[in-house]
Design a protein around this motif. Structure first.
Motif: not given
Length: 210
Positions: A68-88
């Protein structure tokens, strides 16, 4: 400023990496359920289970659960590209680790929570069986998610960070070297990332796959 409650050789390493990727100010408070001290007392006040990592946001919200923390940070800071790729598939993979791997590690580490006053032989049986399940869960993960650990720019995303960290426990890397060597090599690529490597080295200064 973000406040991260955690300790070395724990899941807080994932959040440290993510916070660095987000380029936000943060500090770590030394705390865990197995440590005494002011930090652990403060942790208990905001998270009664005293689980780590626990993250307090700049506006005072308490976040628990690594995925949950990783998802939150990925959504809050898209420039960090934590969720970059096939998000699903990244989201699916994060929850897969939480449900199948992290949960198994909790049983291995604390069999008495599930068996109460059962004798040591029964606890050992539960631990052995759960570790066997854990290693098989990682093999399935390797088959399903091996190509989902990096962004299009070849930087580890949140799934890569979480997989590389959680697979360091309970001989999972050793099992993967034997059962899914290609995926084990992919995890080593995550380990070698210039942001990931120093955090892992600080958490596990003597770590190596036997």
């Amino acid at each position: 400023m973000y406040i991260l409650y955690g300790t070395d050789e724990s899941g807080s390493c994932m959040i440290e990496i993510a916070l660095q990727r987000c380029a936000v100010p943060w500090r770590r408070v030394e705390a865990s359920s197995w440590q005494d001290g002011e930090g652990s007392e403060a942790l208990a006040r905001i998270n009664p289970l005293k689980q780590i990592p626990t993250l307090v946001t700049p506006d005072g919200q308490v976040l628990t659960e690594s995925a949950a923390i990783l998802i939150h940070l990925g959504l809050e800071y898209p420039q960090a590209e934590l969720l970059a790729g096939n998000r699903a598939q990244i989201l699916r993979g994060l929850l897969y680790i939480a449900a199948n791997c992290y949960s198994a590690i909790g049983i291995i580490d604390y069999p008495q929570r599930w068996l109460g006053d059962a004798d040591e032989a029964l606890q050992a049986q539960l631990t052995t069986g759960t570790r066997r399940y854990l290693h098989q869960a990682w093999v399935v993960f390797a088959d399903q998610f091996a190509d989902q650990l990096f962004t299009p720019c070849n930087v580890p995303n949140a799934l890569g960070i979480m997989a590389a960290a959680v697979s360091r426990w309970d001989e999972a890397r050793e099992a993967l070297h034997n059962l899914a060597p290609g995926f084990a090599h992919t995890l080593e690529r995550v380990d070698a990332d210039p942001v990931v490597a120093p955090v892992f080295a600080r958490h596990w200064p003597d770590w190596q796959v036997s």
